[in-house]
Design a protein around this motif. Structure first.
Motif, PDB file in Angstrom:
ATOM      1  N   VAL A  16       0.825  -1.207   0.000  1.00 30.64           N
ATOM      2  CA  VAL A  16       0.000   0.000   0.000  1.00 30.64           C
ATOM      3  C   VAL A  16       0.859   1.257   0.000  1.00 30.64           C
ATOM      4  N   ALA A  17       1.852   1.337   0.883  1.00 29.92           N
ATOM      5  CA  ALA A  17       2.718   2.523   0.953  1.00 29.92           C
ATOM      6  C   ALA A  17       3.478   2.730  -0.350  1.00 29.92           C
ATOM      7  N   THR A  18       3.918   1.646  -0.966  1.00 28.65           N
ATOM      8  CA  THR A  18       4.686   1.759  -2.209  1.00 28.65           C
ATOM      9  C   THR A  18       3.796   2.210  -3.357  1.00 28.65           C
ATOM     10  N   ARG A  19       2.589   1.650  -3.454  1.00 28.80           N
ATOM     11  CA  ARG A  19       1.647   2.102  -4.486  1.00 28.80           C
ATOM     12  C   ARG A  19       1.349   3.585  -4.313  1.00 28.80           C
ATOM     13  N   GLU A  20       1.105   4.014  -3.078  1.00 24.52           N
ATOM     14  CA  GLU A  20       0.799   5.418  -2.818  1.00 24.52           C
ATOM     15  C   GLU A  20       1.979   6.321  -3.155  1.00 24.52           C
ATOM     16  N   VAL A  25       3.062  10.594  -4.614  1.00 25.76           N
ATOM     17  CA  VAL A  25       4.262  11.422  -4.442  1.00 25.76           C
ATOM     18  C   VAL A  25       4.935  11.671  -5.785  1.00 25.76           C
ATOM     19  N   LEU A  26       5.267  10.598  -6.510  1.00 23.62           N
ATOM     20  CA  LEU A  26       5.895  10.796  -7.818  1.00 23.62           C
ATOM     21  C   LEU A  26       4.886  11.258  -8.871  1.00 23.62           C
ATOM     22  N   VAL A  71      13.863  12.996 -16.496  1.00 22.38           N
ATOM     23  CA  VAL A  71      12.915  14.097 -16.327  1.00 22.38           C
ATOM     24  C   VAL A  71      13.455  15.327 -17.052  1.00 22.38           C
ATOM     25  N   ARG A  72      12.591  16.310 -17.265  1.00 19.00           N
ATOM     26  CA  ARG A  72      13.027  17.519 -17.974  1.00 19.00           C
ATOM     27  C   ARG A  72      13.950  18.384 -17.123  1.00 19.00           C
ATOM     28  N   ASP A  73      13.665  18.478 -15.804  1.00 20.98           N
ATOM     29  CA  ASP A  73      14.420  19.360 -14.925  1.00 20.98           C
ATOM     30  C   ASP A  73      14.531  18.706 -13.547  1.00 20.98           C
ATOM     31  N   VAL A  74      15.693  18.145 -13.254  1.00 25.46           N
ATOM     32  CA  VAL A  74      15.899  17.422 -11.992  1.00 25.46           C
ATOM     33  C   VAL A  74      15.675  18.335 -10.792  1.00 25.46           C
ATOM     34  N   ARG A  75      16.229  19.529 -10.834  1.00 23.07           N
ATOM     35  CA  ARG A  75      16.115  20.419  -9.672  1.00 23.07           C
ATOM     36  C   ARG A  75      14.663  20.829  -9.415  1.00 23.07           C
ATOM     37  N   ALA A  76      13.902  21.072 -10.462  1.00 25.42           N
ATOM     38  CA  ALA A  76      12.482  21.408 -10.303  1.00 25.42           C
ATOM     39  C   ALA A  76      11.722  20.224  -9.705  1.00 25.42           C
ATOM     40  N   GLU A  77      12.061  19.009 -10.105  1.00 29.59           N
ATOM     41  CA  GLU A  77      11.412  17.823  -9.534  1.00 29.59           C
ATOM     42  C   GLU A  77      11.736  17.687  -8.055  1.00 29.59           C
ATOM     43  N   LEU A  78      12.974  17.974  -7.669  1.00 28.92           N
ATOM     44  CA  LEU A  78      13.338  17.889  -6.255  1.00 28.92           C
ATOM     45  C   LEU A  78      12.547  18.892  -5.424  1.00 28.92           C
ATOM     46  N   VAL A  79      12.321  20.079  -5.963  1.00 26.14           N
ATOM     47  CA  VAL A  79      11.516  21.086  -5.263  1.00 26.14           C
ATOM     48  C   VAL A  79      10.081  20.585  -5.123  1.00 26.14           C
ATOM     49  N   SER A  84       6.091  17.312  -0.982  1.00 24.40           N
ATOM     50  CA  SER A  84       5.427  16.099  -0.498  1.00 24.40           C
ATOM     51  C   SER A  84       6.162  15.501   0.700  1.00 24.40           C
ATOM     52  N   GLY A  85       7.202  16.203   1.158  1.00 21.49           N
ATOM     53  CA  GLY A  85       7.947  15.717   2.315  1.00 21.49           C
ATOM     54  C   GLY A  85       9.079  14.760   1.975  1.00 21.49           C
TER      55      GLY A  85
END
Length: 130
Positions: A16-20, A25-26, A71-79, A84-85
């Protein structure tokens, strides 16, 4: 061998946690769900491939799977992920081979490498034109 399609299968400790994580989150889009509600599997779109999360493995059994997600922009994804914590295991940096990479993990400790291919990197060019 004539491969028509493929997918990565992940057997988490906590289904359940992995599916969520992958859905919420992703933010991966669901291709299909199957099995009993609440304990069934799910298949996510993963660029041109798919990721199936189903079944389980025993606690304490480490995951050896690693996902490489461009991904298109790694830093934007990290932000976005920080909202999401989710804290990265390694911040974004340009590797000696020219790709920008950051590392995150799912709830089971599966390493996910977020990759950005810079505009001037050789894999951005059509090698047929060289």
């Amino acid at each position: 061998m004539d491969i028509l399609s493929s997918r990565i299968l992940l057997r988490p400790v906590d289904l359940v946690a992995t599916r969520e994580f992958y859905r919420d989150v992703l933010g991966l889009a669901v291709a299909r769900e199957f099995g009993p509600e609440g304990s069934g599997g799910v298949v996510f779109f993963l660029g041109s491939g798919q990721l199936e999360i189903s079944g389980s493995r025993a606690p304490g059994t480490p995951s050896t799977l690693m996902l490489w997600l461009q991904v298109r922009d790694v830093r934007a994804e990290l932000v976005r992920l920080a909202g999401s914590g989710l804290a990265p295991k390694r911040e974004a940096r340009t590797e000696p081979w020219g790709l920008v990479e950051a590392w995150i993990e799912d709830p089971d400790g599966t390493r996910i490498v977020l990759v950005q291919v810079p505009e001037d990197h050789p894999i951005r060019r059509d090698q047929r034109d060289l």
